[in-house]
Design an enzyme around this catalytic site. Structure first.
Site, mmCIF file in Angstrom:
data_model
loop_
_atom_site.group_PDB
_atom_site.id
_atom_site.type_symbol
_atom_site.label_atom_id
_atom_site.label_comp_id
_atom_site.label_asym_id
_atom_site.label_seq_id
_atom_site.Cartn_x
_atom_site.Cartn_y
_atom_site.Cartn_z
ATOM 1 N N GLU A 55 -10.009 -1.204 0.148
ATOM 2 C CA GLU A 55 -9.645 -0.110 -0.592
ATOM 3 C C GLU A 55 -11.025 0.663 -0.931
ATOM 4 O OE1 GLU A 55 -6.197 -0.119 -3.469
ATOM 5 O OE2 GLU A 55 -7.596 -0.558 -4.808
ATOM 6 N N LYS A 57 -12.086 2.850 -3.797
ATOM 7 C CA LYS A 57 -11.658 3.129 -5.141
ATOM 8 C C LYS A 57 -12.945 3.355 -6.074
ATOM 9 C CE LYS A 57 -10.043 -0.545 -7.857
ATOM 10 N NZ LYS A 57 -9.113 -1.536 -8.470
ATOM 11 N N LYS A 117 -2.604 5.249 -1.867
ATOM 12 C CA LYS A 117 -2.141 4.611 -2.989
ATOM 13 C C LYS A 117 -2.427 5.312 -4.139
ATOM 14 C CE LYS A 117 -3.383 0.317 -5.329
ATOM 15 N NZ LYS A 117 -4.295 -0.866 -5.686
ATOM 16 N N GLU A 166 5.731 -2.208 -3.959
ATOM 17 C CA GLU A 166 5.080 -3.099 -4.735
ATOM 18 C C GLU A 166 6.003 -3.775 -5.938
ATOM 19 O OE1 GLU A 166 0.943 -1.926 -6.216
ATOM 20 O OE2 GLU A 166 2.047 -2.294 -8.017
ATOM 21 N N ASN A 186 1.974 -7.296 -6.499
ATOM 22 C CA ASN A 186 0.629 -7.048 -7.616
ATOM 23 C C ASN A 186 0.341 -8.080 -8.438
ATOM 24 O OD1 ASN A 186 -1.084 -5.808 -8.687
ATOM 25 N ND2 ASN A 186 -0.124 -3.758 -9.166
ATOM 26 N N GLU A 216 -1.739 -8.223 -3.441
ATOM 27 C CA GLU A 216 -2.594 -7.205 -4.156
ATOM 28 C C GLU A 216 -3.183 -7.302 -5.533
ATOM 29 O OE1 GLU A 216 -0.298 -3.580 -4.543
ATOM 30 O OE2 GLU A 216 1.167 -4.369 -3.159
ATOM 31 N N SER A 217 -4.624 -7.156 -5.666
ATOM 32 C CA SER A 217 -5.425 -7.118 -6.951
ATOM 33 C C SER A 217 -6.105 -8.419 -7.177
ATOM 34 C CB SER A 217 -4.455 -6.553 -8.048
ATOM 35 O OG SER A 217 -4.049 -5.455 -7.995
#
Length: 260
Positions: A55, A57, A117, A166, A186, A216-217
Site C-alpha cells: 500500500e 499511504k 482504496k 471489506e 479489516n 487487511e491492517s
C-alpha cells in the site's frame, strides 16, 4: 469516543459533491473509453506465492503523517520490483493525504493490478477509479447499506472493475455474495481505529471457502502472514509497515524473503 468512520463519510459526501460541480458524471462517462485495459487483482492474488498487496499511504487518522513527501513515481515501482502481487493506493485526501493523481502517476509505471482504496459512497467515484487506471475498488460494508453496496458492485463490474468487499464483523457476512471478487477482513475497527490481527482468524472459518480472502491492517510480522495463509487467506494488505521506512520497496523485499 469519536466515530472516525462517520466523520470520514460526512466529509466524503461533501468532497464528492464538490467534484461533481467541477466535472460532471457525463464528462467522466465520456472519458471511460480512454482508460487502460484492466488487470485482474483476484487472479494475481490467487496465483501468487506471497499475495502481498503493498500500500501507498502518506498518513492515517490515528497515526498522523507516516511519510508526508512520499512520491508514487518512486515507491510504487519499487514495490512492483520487490515482488508485490498487487498495489493499494489511498486516494482520500483529508484523512490519508492521498489523491487520484497518485494512481494516474503510478499506472504507466507498473504492470501489476492497482486497487483504488477509498470510501466509495457514490457511483461517481467508480467512474473516477476507472478513468485513472485502477483495476479494482474497495467497497466497505460498514460504510454502505447492503442494497447500495450491491448496486455499487454491479456498476463496478459494468465498468470492468473488480471489487474487494471489506467486512469487519460476523454481522456483515450478509454482504458476501457470488458477485464479490475478493473478501477482505479489516483487522481495524473503522469507528475507533483499534486494530486486532486476531479478527482475521476469528472470521476465517465463517467465510466462503472458494472466495479469495484478504487480511487487511495491522500486519507487520512475516510469521503472521504464514499463519494467515494457513488459515485460507491469499491476500495481505500491508502499508504502514513499509511506508514508515525510508525505502518501502527494500522493506517489502526483506519481508518477502522472510515469508519464504
Amino acid at each position: 469516543m469519536k466515530d472516525i468512520l462517520s466523520e470520514i463519510i460526512a466529509n466524503k459526501r461533501f468532497e464528492v459533491d464538490l467534484q461533481k460541480q467541477a466535472i460532471s458524471i457525463e464528462q467522466l462517462q465520456e472519458g471511460i473509453s480512454e482508460s487502460p485495459t484492466p488487470r485482474s487483482m483476484k487472479q494475481a492474488l490467487a496465483s501468487s506465492a506471497s499475495g502481498i498487496i503493498a500500500e501507498f499511504k502518506r498518513r492515517s487518522p490515528s497515526k498522523g503523517w507516516i511519510q508526508e513527501e512520499a512520491c508514487p513515481e518512486e515507491i510504487v515501482p519499487s514495490y512492483a520490483a520487490a515482488g508485490a502481487s498487487a498495489l493499494s493506493i489511498l486516494t482520500d485526501e483529508k484523512f490519508f493525504g492521498g489523491s487520484l493523481k497518485d494512481i494516474r502517476a503510478a499506472r504507466p509505471l507498473v504492470e501489476i493490478p492497482i486497487l483504488r482504496k477509498d470510501f466509495i459512497i457514490d457511483e461517481y467515484q467508480l467512474y473516477q477509479a476507472k478513468i485513472v487506471g485502477a483495476d479494482a475498488v474497495l467497497l466497505i460494508a460498514a460504510a454502505l447499506e447492503l442494497e447500495k453496496c450491491n448496486k455499487k458492485k454491479k456498476k463496478a463490474h459494468e465498468l470492468g472493475l473488480e471489487v474487494l468487499l471489506e467486512i469487519h464483523s460476523s454481522e456483515e457476512l450478509a454482504y458476501i455474495n457470488k458477485g464479490i471478487d475478493m473478501v477482505g477482513i479489516n483487522n481495524r475497527n473503522l469507528g475507533t481505529f483499534f486494530t486486532d490481527i486476531e479478527n482475521s482468524f476469528r472470521l476465517a472459518g465463517q467465510l466462503p471457502q472458494d472466495a479469495v480472502l484478504v487480511s487487511e491492517s495491522g500486519i507487520s510480522d512475516p510469521e503472521i502472514v504464514k499463519r494467515l495463509r494457513a488459515a485460507g487467506f491469499r491476500g495481505f494488505l500491508i502499508g504502514e509497515t513499509f511506508m514508515k521506512t525510508q525505502r518501502p520497496g527494500e522493506t517489502l523485499q526483506n519481508f518477502l524473503q522472510a515469508i519464504q
